[in-house]
Every structure is written in C-alpha cells, then in structure tokens.
Design a protein around this motif. Sequence first.
Motif, short mmCIF file in Angstrom:
data_model
loop_
_atom_site.label_atom_id
_atom_site.label_comp_id
_atom_site.label_asym_id
_atom_site.label_seq_id
_atom_site.Cartn_x
_atom_site.Cartn_y
_atom_site.Cartn_z
N SER A 224 19.80 45.65 44.09
CA SER A 224 18.78 46.05 45.04
C SER A 224 17.67 46.84 44.36
O SER A 224 16.61 47.02 44.91
CB SER A 224 19.40 46.91 46.14
OG SER A 224 19.86 48.12 45.59
N ALA B 117 25.77 42.37 46.96
CA ALA B 117 24.86 42.95 47.95
C ALA B 117 25.60 43.69 49.05
O ALA B 117 25.08 44.65 49.62
CB ALA B 117 23.98 41.86 48.55
N ASP B 118 26.82 43.27 49.36
CA ASP B 118 27.55 43.82 50.50
C ASP B 118 29.02 43.99 50.12
O ASP B 118 29.67 43.03 49.69
CB ASP B 118 27.41 42.86 51.68
CG ASP B 118 28.04 43.36 52.96
OD1 ASP B 118 28.72 44.42 52.95
OD2 ASP B 118 27.86 42.69 53.99
N ALA C 118 31.47 44.17 51.98
CA ALA C 118 32.32 43.32 52.82
C ALA C 118 32.58 41.96 52.18
O ALA C 118 33.52 41.26 52.57
CB ALA C 118 31.69 43.14 54.20
N GLN C 119 31.78 41.57 51.19
CA GLN C 119 31.99 40.31 50.47
C GLN C 119 33.21 40.38 49.56
O GLN C 119 33.71 39.34 49.13
CB GLN C 119 30.77 39.98 49.60
CG GLN C 119 29.51 39.73 50.34
CD GLN C 119 28.33 39.54 49.40
OE1 GLN C 119 28.37 39.93 48.23
NE2 GLN C 119 27.28 38.96 49.90
N GLY D 298 36.67 45.40 49.10
CA GLY D 298 35.72 46.45 49.45
C GLY D 298 36.33 47.78 49.83
O GLY D 298 36.02 48.82 49.21
N ARG E 195 23.17 50.75 44.66
CA ARG E 195 23.20 49.68 45.66
C ARG E 195 24.05 50.05 46.87
O ARG E 195 23.77 49.66 47.99
CB ARG E 195 23.74 48.39 45.02
CG ARG E 195 23.84 47.23 45.99
CD ARG E 195 22.46 46.83 46.50
NE ARG E 195 22.54 45.77 47.46
CZ ARG E 195 22.44 45.94 48.78
NH1 ARG E 195 22.26 47.13 49.29
NH2 ARG E 195 22.52 44.90 49.59
N HIS E 196 25.11 50.84 46.64
CA HIS E 196 26.05 51.19 47.70
C HIS E 196 26.22 52.71 47.76
O HIS E 196 27.16 53.26 47.17
CB HIS E 196 27.41 50.51 47.46
CG HIS E 196 27.31 49.03 47.35
ND1 HIS E 196 27.06 48.23 48.44
CD2 HIS E 196 27.40 48.21 46.28
CE1 HIS E 196 27.01 46.97 48.04
NE2 HIS E 196 27.20 46.93 46.74
#
Length: 118
Positions: free
Chosen positions: A9, A26-27, A29-30, A84, A107-108
Amino acid sequence: MDPIRSVHSSRTLYYARPGRPAVVVADLAQLRGPTSGVVELPHRLFWQPDRHVDLDAPGLLAWMYETVLTEAVQPDELRAWLHGPTLIRLWSQLYLPRGVRRAWEERHPVLHARDIAA
C-alpha cells in the motif's frame, strides 16, 4: 505498475534482505493457511531435505511464520501458509528482518498496534 509494489500500500519498497522485496497481502483475511498438524513446506521456502513441520510443537508455528514471511516472493505463498488471526496473535513474538516488519506494519496497522501493546 511494478508487480511487487502492487501488493504494497505504500510508496516505500521494503526488503526482506538485499535484493528481495518484502511481500505483503492487501488483506489479512486472505491468509487462510494451516494452524495445526504436520505440513510440508515447499522447497522454495525451506531448503532442507526434510521440510515437514509439526505446527503443534512449541515454537514451530512461529518459526514457520518467520520463514514464510521472510522467504515469500508471491502473495499466493503467503495466502497458502499463513493464517490472519494467527499472524496477529504471533506478530510481537516473531523475529523478522526490519524491512519485513515495516512493510507489514505499514500495510496492516493492527499489527503495529498489537506490537506496542505486547
């Protein structure tokens, strides 16, 4: 767009080691990888003859996360081997290259906040 930067990001490119950009999804949850049992890491991630890892043995789950976070070159490797919620739980205990830690925390932010609280 640079394919490595597309998984980040930020505009800053962080490195796992010289010449190896850190890869970040990016996430969170992936990330739906295994959290228990015996797994066999691919040779690309771990170069030993016996690549079996017992994730239920003390310390080996965190060790596998450190290995995957440092050695992954594709987001699919992260998705296959990391989970995750487990990554969030283990984050402050992981020994990671500075570039990997910075890339993921940028990013997180939940990871950085968790690290501060630990």
